[in-house]
Design a protein around this motif. Structure first.
Motif, mmCIF file in Angstrom:
data_model
loop_
_atom_site.group_PDB
_atom_site.id
_atom_site.type_symbol
_atom_site.label_atom_id
_atom_site.label_comp_id
_atom_site.label_asym_id
_atom_site.label_seq_id
_atom_site.Cartn_x
_atom_site.Cartn_y
_atom_site.Cartn_z
ATOM 1 N N ASN A 99 0.757 -1.397 -0.157
ATOM 2 C CA ASN A 99 0.001 -0.025 0.045
ATOM 3 C C ASN A 99 0.883 1.423 0.054
ATOM 4 O OD1 ASN A 99 -2.104 -1.745 2.419
ATOM 5 N ND2 ASN A 99 -2.445 -1.612 0.190
ATOM 6 N N LEU A 100 1.892 1.180 0.816
ATOM 7 C CA LEU A 100 2.774 2.463 0.867
ATOM 8 C C LEU A 100 3.608 2.591 -0.445
ATOM 9 C CD1 LEU A 100 4.138 1.620 4.626
ATOM 10 C CD2 LEU A 100 2.866 3.845 3.800
ATOM 11 N N LEU A 101 3.932 1.590 -0.992
ATOM 12 C CA LEU A 101 4.925 1.543 -2.435
ATOM 13 C C LEU A 101 3.859 2.266 -3.277
ATOM 14 C CD1 LEU A 101 6.655 -1.671 -1.952
ATOM 15 C CD2 LEU A 101 8.056 0.625 -2.400
ATOM 16 N N ARG A 102 2.694 1.936 -3.548
ATOM 17 C CA ARG A 102 1.679 2.299 -4.359
ATOM 18 C C ARG A 102 0.807 3.663 -4.212
ATOM 19 N NH1 ARG A 102 1.118 -1.811 -7.917
ATOM 20 N NH2 ARG A 102 1.863 -3.939 -7.294
ATOM 21 N N HIS A 103 1.248 4.170 -2.845
ATOM 22 C CA HIS A 103 0.413 5.422 -2.267
ATOM 23 C C HIS A 103 -1.100 5.144 -2.208
ATOM 24 C CE1 HIS A 103 4.353 7.428 -2.826
ATOM 25 N NE2 HIS A 103 4.206 7.055 -4.135
ATOM 26 N N GLU A 110 -0.033 3.376 11.655
ATOM 27 C CA GLU A 110 0.339 4.765 11.690
ATOM 28 C C GLU A 110 2.028 4.619 11.731
ATOM 29 O OE1 GLU A 110 -3.675 5.965 13.940
ATOM 30 O OE2 GLU A 110 -1.703 5.439 15.111
ATOM 31 N N MET A 111 2.526 4.006 12.310
ATOM 32 C CA MET A 111 4.092 3.987 12.512
ATOM 33 C C MET A 111 4.676 3.471 11.014
ATOM 34 S SD MET A 111 6.617 1.810 14.889
ATOM 35 C CE MET A 111 6.077 2.477 16.642
ATOM 36 N N MET A 112 4.170 2.879 10.380
ATOM 37 C CA MET A 112 4.901 2.436 9.133
ATOM 38 C C MET A 112 4.595 3.563 8.390
ATOM 39 S SD MET A 112 4.043 -1.742 8.617
ATOM 40 C CE MET A 112 4.591 -1.601 6.756
ATOM 41 N N THR A 113 3.589 4.059 8.133
ATOM 42 C CA THR A 113 3.289 5.336 7.298
ATOM 43 C C THR A 113 4.295 6.476 7.669
ATOM 44 O OG1 THR A 113 0.872 4.883 7.353
ATOM 45 C CG2 THR A 113 1.596 7.111 6.633
ATOM 46 N N LYS A 146 9.636 8.959 6.057
ATOM 47 C CA LYS A 146 11.070 9.297 6.306
ATOM 48 C C LYS A 146 12.093 8.699 5.424
ATOM 49 C CE LYS A 146 14.672 8.959 9.774
ATOM 50 N NZ LYS A 146 14.852 8.187 11.140
ATOM 51 N N VAL A 147 11.859 7.322 5.221
ATOM 52 C CA VAL A 147 13.084 6.627 4.403
ATOM 53 C C VAL A 147 12.672 6.944 2.616
ATOM 54 C CG1 VAL A 147 13.199 4.886 6.085
ATOM 55 C CG2 VAL A 147 11.684 4.475 4.205
ATOM 56 N N PRO A 182 5.812 12.394 0.662
ATOM 57 C CA PRO A 182 4.838 12.669 1.961
ATOM 58 C C PRO A 182 3.731 11.826 2.001
ATOM 59 C CG PRO A 182 4.399 14.136 -0.325
ATOM 60 C CD PRO A 182 5.557 13.261 -0.344
ATOM 61 N N SER A 183 2.916 11.744 3.100
ATOM 62 C CA SER A 183 2.000 10.532 3.308
ATOM 63 C C SER A 183 0.870 10.906 2.753
ATOM 64 C CB SER A 183 1.894 10.267 4.972
ATOM 65 O OG SER A 183 2.932 10.283 5.493
#
Ligand SMILES: NC(=O)c1ccc[n+]([C@@H]2O[C@H](COP(=O)([O-])OP(=O)(O)OC[C@H]3O[C@@H](n4cnc5c(N)ncnc54)[C@H](O)[C@@H]3O)[C@@H](O)[C@H]2O)c1
Ligand SMILES: O=C(O)[C@H]1O[C@H](OP(=O)(O)OP(=O)(O)OC[C@H]2O[C@@H](n3ccc(=O)[nH]c3=O)[C@H](O)[C@@H]2O)[C@H](O)[C@@H](O)[C@@H]1O
Length: 386
Positions: free
Chosen positions: A240-244, A300-303, A308-309, A313-314
């Motif tokens: 999910n994060l990689l694909r926004h 929330e923490m992974m977001t 950061k890495v 932006p989230s």
């Protein structure tokens, strides 16, 4: 290599290990550790070897000759007994172990976790070979506390939720909650191994991992695994994060988990391998009780860590709720809370986890971003380019 000694100060003799499921997440880290820090030999058995390719090629690697890959399916391969006989120790990691399969492919799950493990136990017992078998913290199922009224003060009492190898009961849901097919099959193979120890003298150690996470865990759907596949939570959220996309919280993300860094956990396994007198006959919880979060807090923490890495932006709404029925289908159920008691592993092996959740997510998400971000960009760009 300087002489390495065990926890009792005795020199450690090099051994040969038959590692079944060596091509998976845990197996790949264990092979890496054994090759880089010990003189032991590994017969690596799996149907896949993508995650250990870097250890097998080229022939000029410093450990060339100490690791040998055998592509085989333990369901039907007559080479299995011979390979177990060639080794001093067998480590069985092979299993179907993603929750999305437990309620949708319960037969495969039960066969994989019980029936397919039977010959491994039998060959070890008949040939007097030591066995380290990978079970799961899921054998504990739900906590006793989850059955108390929501406002009961006893829910705060560790006696109602801390999971102890020698005293906690195994509490599963009803049969139509097929989620428990995995836990139940793992429990039965644990009982069988324990019985082989008691009746036939099998030297065994059972490992109950509590959510080990890190690089190379599972797959990213559509990149190195099926587009419709549902891996475990670390890979789901990474995808999910990689694909926004927003991270999906199953039933509100209220379940609690303790996450341990794979590299810490592998230290525990190495201690078991090299200290048989202290490990044989034991069942060990391997987890990090200090890293407890709800799944919502994990999201929330992974977001935050990913922003950061990656320097990206989230999203304004980084999570979205989804029902378990929609996400996993009929028959899903969940473990409410998983805190491992560490008394036995501390006493026998002096092991303690070191890495905080923030730090382990930082190194893992750095790896995910470095490994997958470009491939995801390309896969997203493809339809418009053609
Ligand atoms: N990762 C965790 O936190 C965790 C937690 C609890 C239990 N476990 C247990 O640890 C073990 C390893 O887990 P993992 O996370 O590395 O999973 P994984 O899926 O990455 O690895 C399992 C490996 O076994 C192989 N395998 C499966 N069936 C096989 C067969 N019939 N023949 C040959 N190879 C076969 C697979 O190809 C895979 O490479 C499993 O038994 C799992 O139940 C893991
Ligand atoms: O790792 C372990 O110790 C054991 O537990 C895991 O089970 P579980 O922790 O439930 O599996 P995950 O896929 O990691 O899910 C953790 C939690 O996140 C939730 N989740 C998962 C994925 C997602 O996208 N969103 C989401 O909210 C699940 O519902 C569950 O509550 C698996 O059963 C095994 O790999 C293993 O035996």
């Amino acid at each position: 290599m300087a002489t390495r000694t065990d926890l009792d100060g005795r020199p450690i003799k090099p051994i040969t290990i038959c590692m079944i499921g060596a091509g998976g997440f845990i197996g790949s880290h264990l092979c890496e550790k054994l090759m880089s820090e010990t003189p032991h030999k590994v017969l690596a058995l799996d149907v896949y070897n993508d995650k250990i390719k870097h250890l097998l090629e080229p022939d000029s690697l410093p450990w060339a000759g100490r690791i040998q890959f055998h592509r085989l399916n333990i369901k039907h391969d007559s080479r299995l007994e011979g390979l177990i006989k060639m080794a001093d120790l067998t480590i069985n990691l092979a299993a179907i172990c993603t929750p999305a399969d437990y309620n949708t492919r319960p037969l495969d799950t039960i066969y994989s976790n019980f029936i397919d493990a039977l010959p491994v136990v039998k060959y070890c017992s008949e040939n007097n070979k030591r066995l380290i078998h990978f079970s799961t913290c899921e054998v504990y199922g739900k906590t006793i506390g989850s059955f108390l009224p929501k406002d009961s003060p006893l829910r705060q009492d560790p006696a109602y939720y801390v999971l102890k190898e020698d005293t906690s009961p195994c509490i599963f849901g009803s049969i139509e909650k097929q989620r428990w097919s995995y836990a139940c099959a793992k429990q039965l193979i644990e009982r069988l191994i324990y019985a082989e120890g008691a009746e036939n003298g099998l030297e065994f150690t059972i490992v109950r991992p509590f959510n080990w996470i890190g690089p190379r865990m599972d797959f990213i759907p559509g990149i190195d695994g099926p587009s419709e596949g549902v891996p475990r939570v670390l890979a789901c959220f990474s995808n999910n994060l990689l694909r926004h996309e927003p991270l999906k919280l199953v039933d509100g993300g209220q379940s609690q988990r303790t996450f341990v860094y794979i590299k810490d956990a592998i230290e525990a396994v190495l201690l078991m391998i090299e200290n048989p007198d202290r490990a044989n006959g034991h069942i060990f919880n391997v987890g990090n009780p200090n890293n407890e979060v709800t799944v919502r807090q994990l999201a929330e923490m992974m977001t935050k860590v990913y922003a950061k890495v990656s320097g990206e932006p989230s999203l304004d709404s980084p999570t979205v709720d989804i029902s378990s029925k929609e996400f996993y289908g009929e028959g899903y159920d969940d473990s409410d809370k998983r805190i491992p008691d560490m008394t036995i592993i501390n006493k026998q092996l002096g092991w303690n986890p070191k890495t905080s959740l923030w730090d382990l997510l930082e190194s893992t998400l750095t790896y995910q971003h470095r490994t997958y971000a470009e491939a995801i960009k390309k896969s997203i760009a493809k339809p418009t380019a053609s």
